[in-house]
Design a protein around this motif. Structure first.
Motif, mmCIF file in Angstrom:
data_model
loop_
_atom_site.group_PDB
_atom_site.id
_atom_site.type_symbol
_atom_site.label_atom_id
_atom_site.label_comp_id
_atom_site.label_asym_id
_atom_site.label_seq_id
_atom_site.Cartn_x
_atom_site.Cartn_y
_atom_site.Cartn_z
ATOM 1 N N CYS A 140 1.084 -1.346 0.249
ATOM 2 C CA CYS A 140 -0.300 -0.155 -0.058
ATOM 3 C C CYS A 140 0.649 1.109 -0.292
ATOM 4 O O CYS A 140 1.762 1.540 0.714
ATOM 5 C CB CYS A 140 -1.336 0.106 0.902
ATOM 6 N N VAL A 141 1.087 1.939 -0.605
ATOM 7 C CA VAL A 141 1.933 2.913 -1.464
ATOM 8 C C VAL A 141 1.235 4.452 -0.902
ATOM 9 O O VAL A 141 0.091 4.833 -1.562
ATOM 10 C CB VAL A 141 2.791 3.399 -2.592
ATOM 11 N N MET A 142 1.846 4.936 0.091
ATOM 12 C CA MET A 142 0.886 6.524 1.222
ATOM 13 C C MET A 142 1.546 7.648 0.339
ATOM 14 O O MET A 142 2.644 7.828 0.790
ATOM 15 C CB MET A 142 0.999 6.517 2.666
ATOM 16 N N LYS A 143 1.771 7.985 -0.576
ATOM 17 C CA LYS A 143 1.445 9.341 -1.119
ATOM 18 C C LYS A 143 2.038 10.943 -0.374
ATOM 19 O O LYS A 143 2.204 11.969 -0.509
ATOM 20 C CB LYS A 143 1.443 9.417 -2.658
ATOM 21 N N SER A 144 0.417 10.797 0.700
ATOM 22 C CA SER A 144 0.007 11.923 1.296
ATOM 23 C C SER A 144 0.953 11.805 2.914
ATOM 24 O O SER A 144 -0.066 12.566 3.528
ATOM 25 C CB SER A 144 -1.305 12.147 1.243
ATOM 26 N N VAL A 145 1.841 12.061 3.047
ATOM 27 C CA VAL A 145 2.633 11.021 4.669
ATOM 28 C C VAL A 145 2.853 12.762 5.141
ATOM 29 O O VAL A 145 3.596 13.411 3.729
ATOM 30 C CB VAL A 145 3.674 10.387 4.667
ATOM 31 N N HIS A 146 2.852 13.437 6.063
ATOM 32 C CA HIS A 146 3.912 14.584 6.131
ATOM 33 C C HIS A 146 3.511 14.594 7.783
ATOM 34 O O HIS A 146 3.422 13.715 8.357
ATOM 35 C CB HIS A 146 2.667 15.633 5.941
ATOM 36 N N THR A 147 4.955 16.133 7.906
ATOM 37 C CA THR A 147 5.880 15.627 9.545
ATOM 38 C C THR A 147 5.802 16.819 9.787
ATOM 39 O O THR A 147 5.540 17.686 9.346
ATOM 40 C CB THR A 147 6.818 14.718 9.175
ATOM 41 N N ASP A 148 5.864 16.882 11.034
ATOM 42 C CA ASP A 148 6.545 18.351 11.649
ATOM 43 C C ASP A 148 8.143 19.091 11.293
ATOM 44 O O ASP A 148 7.621 20.390 11.476
ATOM 45 C CB ASP A 148 5.608 18.933 12.535
ATOM 46 N N ALA A 149 8.797 18.426 11.364
ATOM 47 C CA ALA A 149 10.409 18.775 11.533
ATOM 48 C C ALA A 149 10.855 18.915 10.080
ATOM 49 O O ALA A 149 10.351 17.827 9.401
ATOM 50 C CB ALA A 149 10.921 17.302 12.601
ATOM 51 N N ARG A 400 6.470 18.605 3.701
ATOM 52 C CA ARG A 400 4.898 19.094 3.500
ATOM 53 C C ARG A 400 4.420 17.626 3.227
ATOM 54 O O ARG A 400 3.674 17.529 3.505
ATOM 55 C CB ARG A 400 4.871 19.403 2.898
ATOM 56 N N CYS A 401 5.325 16.748 2.257
ATOM 57 C CA CYS A 401 4.601 15.752 1.378
ATOM 58 C C CYS A 401 5.751 14.005 1.529
ATOM 59 O O CYS A 401 6.675 14.937 0.760
ATOM 60 C CB CYS A 401 3.852 15.937 0.812
ATOM 61 N N PHE A 402 5.582 12.936 1.541
ATOM 62 C CA PHE A 402 6.400 12.218 1.486
ATOM 63 C C PHE A 402 5.995 11.090 1.273
ATOM 64 O O PHE A 402 4.195 10.408 1.377
ATOM 65 C CB PHE A 402 7.577 12.059 1.913
ATOM 66 N N THR A 403 6.064 10.166 0.553
ATOM 67 C CA THR A 403 6.371 8.662 0.169
ATOM 68 C C THR A 403 6.048 7.682 1.231
ATOM 69 O O THR A 403 7.984 6.879 1.355
ATOM 70 C CB THR A 403 6.097 8.601 -0.850
#
Length: 476
Positions: A140-149, A400-403
Motif C-alpha cells: 500500500c503506497v502512501m503518498k500523503s505522509v507529512h511531518t512537522d520537522a 510537507r508530503c512524502f511517500t
C-alpha cells in the motif's frame, strides 16, 4: 498537621512506600532467579485490546529522506515546467531549510528516471526500483505522509518516538512494553544498521526512554559478535557465568527489598536474556543453513554481515522466531547533491532485498500477520539544489508530503493512498500524519493507541502524544 509528624512516623511511611514498590520488583526478581521458570515476557494486562491482524512488525527505515519524485510520486506536469521557477502559490507560507533560504532561485526539477505502471494495481514506480515494481500488488503506497520537522535529527526522532525532542520511548520499545515477547530466548525488539555517510544515528532511536530499560532495542552488529559482550571471555565457562548471575540475582533481591527500585528487576531481566541469547543468537545469525534459492532471492549481499540484504534476511529469521519488532536503519539517502548517482546506489543496495523480504514472507505464509513498513523521515523538494543541468544536482528536505508504504498485517494491498498537487509539493487528498501512521500501526497489532500509556513525572504518556487517528482506508 505536618509539624506534628514524628521522625518515626515519617520513617514508617517511607518504609511502607518502599515495601509496596518493591513487591512487584521482588516478585519479578524471584522468578528471574530460577532460570528453569523463565518464559517469554507477557503482554500488559488487557492487551491486546482487540483481535490483532499482525503479530509483529518489520520497519525498514531509510535514513536521510528518499526523493519521492524520483521513486513513487510520478508527476508528468513537471515535464512541461522543468527548469521554470516554482510558483509562489505552491510554496505558500511553508518553512524552508537554511540551505534553501539562501538560494537565489528555485527551479523545478523533473525526475530524470522513467516511470511505468506495474501490477494489476497499475502502481507507478520508477526504473530505479525494478524489484519493488514486482511486488506493488502486495503493498500500500502512501503518498500523503507529512511531518512537522524539517531537519534530520528532529524528523527521525519524531518518526521513531512520536516527538521531535529526544527522551521519549521508541516505537519498538512501546511494542515490547505493551505486547511483550513471543520468544524467551530473544529480545522483543532488535535494531540493525547498514549503509554509510549521511546523518548519524543514535542509540536513543531504539531506546526505551522513560519505560523500563529492558524494553530498549538490542542492536545486532556485523562481525563475529552480533551482540556486544554476549560471549563469555576466555577462561569463563557457561557454568561459572550461570553461578555468577545467580549470586548477582540474590544480591539484587536484597537491594530491591531495601530500596524498591523496579529498574533492578529490569537489569536482572537483561542479564538473564543475555545468558539465554548466548545459544539462540549464534544459531539465528548463521545463515549457512539457508538454501541457495534464498540468496538468489535476496541477492548475494545477503551472505555478507553488515549489508542491508543480510539484515533483511536476519529480519525474516527473527520474525520467524517470534521477535515482536525488528527495525532496519539504512543510511545514505540525504541527496542535496549528486542525486542521480546516489539514488541509483541506494536502490541497488536495498531494492532487491526489500522486495525479497516481502516475497519471502508471503511465500512462507507470514505476510498476513507481519506488518512491513518502509520509508524515511521526510521527502525531498520538487525544486533543485545545485546546477540543474549538471549530474550533481540534488533536492532539499521536504516535510510537507512524502511517500511511505506498508504491506501485510491487515493492510489493504495494491492501492495508492492520498495524493499531492501537480508539483508533488502539497497534500491535496488524504493527509496522513506521523501520529496517524503510529496509530494505524498500533491498531494492526490490536492496540488502541489512546490506551497504551505510561505514567511518568505525573503525566500519562503515549506514543501518539495527544494526536493521531487510525486511517481506516488503509485497512483490508
Amino acid at each position: 498537621m505536618i509539624e506534628n509528624l514524628t521522625n518515626e512516623t515519617l520513617v514508617s511511611r517511607r518504609n511502607i512506600l518502599a515495601s509496596a514498590s518493591s513487591t512487584l520488583g521482588g516478585a519479578a526478581l524471584a522468578s528471574l532467579m530460577n532460570p528453569a521458570s523463565a518464559v517469554a515476557a507477557p503482554a500488559r494486562a488487557g492487551l491486546p485490546h482487540f483481535a490483532p491482524r499482525a503479530k509483529r512488525v518489520i520497519y525498514l527505515f531509510q535514513s536521510g529522506g528518499p526523493p519521492q519524485h524520483d521513486m513513487f510520486d510520478y508527476k508528468p506536469h513537471l515535464e512541461t515546467v522543468h527548469g521554470e521557477e516554482t510558483p509562489e502559490s505552491v510554496f505558500g507560507d511553508q518553512r524552508l531549510t537554511g540551505m534553501s533560504s539562501g538560494q537565489a532561485s528555485f527551479p523545478v526539477a523533473k525526475s530524470i528516471f522513467k516511470f511505468a505502471q506495474h501490477g494489476e494495481s497499475g502502481t507507478w514506480v520508477s526504473e530505479v526500483m525494478p524489484h519493488t515494481a514486482k511486488i506493488v500488488d502486495d503493498i500500500c503506497v502512501m503518498k500523503s505522509v507529512h511531518t512537522d520537522a524539517i531537519n534530520h535529527d528532529p524528523a527521525i526522532t519524531f518518526l521513531q518516538t512520536g516527538f521531535q525532542i529526544a527522551g521519549r520511548p521508541s516505537i519498538g520499545a512501546w511494542m515490547s512494553y505493551g505486547l511483550g515477547s513471543e520468544n524467551e530466548n530473544l529480545p522483543a525488539f532488535v535494531a540493525m544498521m547498514s549503509g554509510n555517510g549521511g546523518q548519524p544515528l543514535y542509540d536513543r532511536l531504539w531506546g526505551s526512554g522513560f519505560l523500563p530499560s529492558e524494553h530498549q532495542g538490542v542492536r545486532f552488529r556485523s562481525g563475529k559478535d552480533p551482540v556486544l559482550y554476549l560471549n563469555n571471555p576466555p577462561g569463563f565457562s557457561a557454568k561459572l557465568r550461570r553461578a555468577t548471575l545467580d549470586h548477582l540475582s540474590r544480591l539484587n533481591q536484597l537491594r530491591a527489598d531495601e530500596v524498591g527500585d523496579p529498574e533492578i528487576a529490569a537489569r536482572v531481566a537483561q542479564y538473564e536474556m543475555a545468558f539465554r541469547m548466548q545459544t539462540s543468537v549464534p544459531d539465528l545469525t548463521d545463515v549457512s543453513d539457508e538454501p541457495n534459492s534464498t540468496f538468489e532471492l535476496y541477492g548475494e549481499d545477503a551472505r555478507k554481515p553488515g549489508t542491508y540484504a543480510h539484515n533483511a534476511l536476519i529480519a525474516r529469521r527473527l520474525s520467524e522466531r517470534g521477535v515482536r519488532f525488528v527495525q532496519l536503519f539504512h543510511r545514505g539517502w540525504d541527496t542535496h547533491g549528486g542525486l542521480p548517482k546516489q539514488l541509483r546506489a541506494r536502490c541497488k543496495e536495498t531494492d532487491q532485498a526489500t522486495a525479497a523480504l516481502v516475497t519471502d514472507l508471503r511465500n512462507r505464509g507470514m505476510l498476513d500477520d507481519t506488518l512491513v513498513v518502509w520509508g524515511g523521515e521526510f521527502g525531498r523538494t520538487v525544486y533543485c539544489q545545485g546546477d540543474l543541468k549538471a549530474a550533481n544536482y540534488g533536492r532539499d528536505h521536504h516535510p510537507r508530503c512524502f511517500t511511505m508504504w506498508m504491506a501485510g498485517g491487515g493492510i489493504k494491498p495494491g492501492i495508492s493512498y492520498g495524493s499531492t498537487d501537480d508539483y508533488g509539493y502539497n497534500v491535496v487528498d488524504g493527509p496522513l500524519s506521523v501520529h496517524d501512521l503510529h496509530a494505524t500501526i498500533l491498531n494492526q497489532l490490536g492496540v488502541n493507541h489512546e490506551r497504551l500509556t505510561f505514567k511518568f513525572q505525573g503525566r500519562h504518556y503515549r506514543l501518539t502524544d495527544v494526536h493521531g487517528e487510525v486511517v481506516k482506508e488503509l485497512l483490508s
